[in-house]
Design an enzyme around this catalytic site. Structure first.
Site, PDB file in Angstrom:
ATOM      1  CB  CYS A  18      29.110  41.649   2.082  1.00  0.00           C
ATOM      2  SG  CYS A  18      27.854  40.335   2.826  1.00  0.00           S
TER       3      CYS A  18
ATOM      4  CB  CYS B  16      31.507  38.536   2.218  1.00  0.00           C
ATOM      5  SG  CYS B  16      30.398  38.114   0.732  1.00  0.00           S
TER       6      CYS B  16
ATOM      7  CG  ASP C 277      21.724  36.809  15.189  1.00  0.00           C
ATOM      8  OD1 ASP C 277      21.171  36.682  13.874  1.00  0.00           O
ATOM      9  OD2 ASP C 277      21.718  37.771  15.553  1.00  0.00           O
TER      10      ASP C 277
ATOM     11  CG  HIS D  70      27.542  38.816  -1.621  1.00  0.00           C
ATOM     12  ND1 HIS D  70      27.184  39.492  -0.672  1.00  0.00           N
ATOM     13  CD2 HIS D  70      26.520  39.447  -2.723  1.00  0.00           C
ATOM     14  CE1 HIS D  70      26.313  40.484  -0.713  1.00  0.00           C
ATOM     15  NE2 HIS D  70      25.942  40.500  -1.817  1.00  0.00           N
TER      16      HIS D  70
ATOM     17  CG  ASN E  13      13.627  37.633   8.103  1.00  0.00           C
ATOM     18  OD1 ASN E  13      12.364  37.088   8.233  1.00  0.00           O
ATOM     19  ND2 ASN E  13      14.347  37.514   9.139  1.00  0.00           N
TER      20      ASN E  13
ATOM     21  N   GLY F 138      11.759  41.703   5.617  1.00  0.00           N
ATOM     22  CA  GLY F 138      12.275  41.890   7.045  1.00  0.00           C
ATOM     23  C   GLY F 138      13.638  41.636   6.757  1.00  0.00           C
TER      24      GLY F 138
ATOM     25  CG  HIS G  96      25.863  37.027   2.270  1.00  0.00           C
ATOM     26  ND1 HIS G  96      27.080  37.276   2.062  1.00  0.00           N
ATOM     27  CD2 HIS G  96      25.666  35.763   2.720  1.00  0.00           C
ATOM     28  CE1 HIS G  96      27.769  35.903   2.038  1.00  0.00           C
ATOM     29  NE2 HIS G  96      26.589  35.111   2.199  1.00  0.00           N
TER      30      HIS G  96
ATOM     31  CG  HIS H 153      20.911  35.709   6.930  1.00  0.00           C
ATOM     32  ND1 HIS H 153      20.943  36.628   5.971  1.00  0.00           N
ATOM     33  CD2 HIS H 153      20.060  36.276   7.760  1.00  0.00           C
ATOM     34  CE1 HIS H 153      20.164  37.947   6.505  1.00  0.00           C
ATOM     35  NE2 HIS H 153      19.490  37.309   7.589  1.00  0.00           N
TER      36      HIS H 153
ATOM     37  CG  HIS I 245      17.639  34.421  11.303  1.00  0.00           C
ATOM     38  ND1 HIS I 245      17.867  35.137  12.013  1.00  0.00           N
ATOM     39  CD2 HIS I 245      17.149  34.935  10.080  1.00  0.00           C
ATOM     40  CE1 HIS I 245      17.975  36.329  11.273  1.00  0.00           C
ATOM     41  NE2 HIS I 245      17.483  36.099  10.225  1.00  0.00           N
TER      42      HIS I 245
HETATM   43  P1  5GP Z   1      17.606  39.657   8.713  1.00  0.00           P
HETATM   44  O1  5GP Z   1      16.738  40.939   9.563  1.00  0.00           O
HETATM   45  O2  5GP Z   1      18.692  40.219   7.671  1.00  0.00           O
HETATM   46  O3  5GP Z   1      16.970  38.576   8.577  1.00  0.00           O
HETATM   47  O4  5GP Z   1      18.577  39.289   9.964  1.00  0.00           O
HETATM   48  C1  5GP Z   1      20.148  39.641  10.096  1.00  0.00           C
HETATM   49  C2  5GP Z   1      20.522  39.038  11.244  1.00  0.00           C
HETATM   50  O5  5GP Z   1      22.176  39.351  11.275  1.00  0.00           O
HETATM   51  C3  5GP Z   1      20.182  39.570  12.691  1.00  0.00           C
HETATM   52  O6  5GP Z   1      19.735  38.788  13.463  1.00  0.00           O
HETATM   53  C4  5GP Z   1      21.316  40.044  13.173  1.00  0.00           C
HETATM   54  O7  5GP Z   1      21.478  40.364  14.685  1.00  0.00           O
HETATM   55  C5  5GP Z   1      22.349  39.554  12.454  1.00  0.00           C
HETATM   56  N1  5GP Z   1      23.780  40.173  12.508  1.00  0.00           N
HETATM   57  C6  5GP Z   1      23.919  41.424  11.842  1.00  0.00           C
HETATM   58  N2  5GP Z   1      25.381  41.790  11.910  1.00  0.00           N
HETATM   59  C7  5GP Z   1      25.873  40.731  12.370  1.00  0.00           C
HETATM   60  C8  5GP Z   1      27.415  40.398  12.577  1.00  0.00           C
HETATM   61  O8  5GP Z   1      27.995  41.335  12.605  1.00  0.00           O
HETATM   62  N3  5GP Z   1      27.648  39.292  13.208  1.00  0.00           N
HETATM   63  C9  5GP Z   1      26.773  38.122  13.427  1.00  0.00           C
HETATM   64  N4  5GP Z   1      27.045  37.185  14.075  1.00  0.00           N
HETATM   65  N5  5GP Z   1      25.320  38.472  13.219  1.00  0.00           N
HETATM   66  C10 5GP Z   1      24.762  39.400  12.555  1.00  0.00           C
HETATM   67 ZN    ZN Z   2      28.269  38.730   1.331  1.00  0.00          ZN
END
Ligand code: 5GP
Ligand code: ZN
Length: 108
Positions: free
Chosen positions: A4, A7, A30, A46, A81, A87, A92, A94, A96
């Site tokens: 992950c 993680c 992000d 996680h 999301n 979406g 994991h 999170h 925004h």
């Molecule tokens: P989701 O669509 O799952 O809500 O959003 C995932 C978010 O994680 C996206 O905005 C994407 O840009 C961000 N993201 C994906 N991989 C990484 C990473 O390795 N580092 C950081 N800082 N953000 C990430």
């Molecule tokens: Zn994780």
């Protein structure tokens, strides 16, 4: 969880700018920001979805949002999301936090 990406960020196995950290959560920018301010708040543990968070983690998540967003004087948006229809791309949980521009409604 071994594979992950979040993680790995929480464990500092991948370098990231840490904006807030306590024993339960971490916040970082992000990698692909969609607003001038775009950071993510995650639990260190996680868990895939919002419904699995415990009350201590929710308290820490609120504290992280409160401290960082205090710089966003014109407001901000918090987005979680969850699942396929929500979406969610990274499995994991999170949050925004988006700020620095006007955000429209409804989202796409
Ligand atoms: P989701 O669509 O799952 O809500 O959003 C995932 C978010 O994680 C996206 O905005 C994407 O840009 C961000 N993201 C994906 N991989 C990484 C990473 O390795 N580092 C950081 N800082 N953000 C990430
Ligand atoms: Zn994780």
């Amino acid at each position: 969880m071994a594979d992950c990406i979040f993680c790995k960020i929480a464990k500092k196995e991948i370098a990231s700018q840490i904006l807030f950290e306590d024993s339960r959560v971490v916040a970082f920018p992000d990698i692909n920001p969609v607003s001038p301010v775009h950071f993510l708040v995650i639990p260190k543990r996680h868990v895939e979805g919002i419904l699995e968070l415990n009350s201590e983690e929710l308290t820490s998540i609120q504290a992280a949002i409160k401290i960082i967003s205090s710089l966003c004087r014109d407001g901000f948006r918090v987005v979680n999301n969850f699942g396929k229809d929500g979406g969610q791309e990274v499995p994991h949980v999170h949050f925004h936090v988006l700020a620095g521009r006007k955000h429209s409604w409804p989202p796409g």
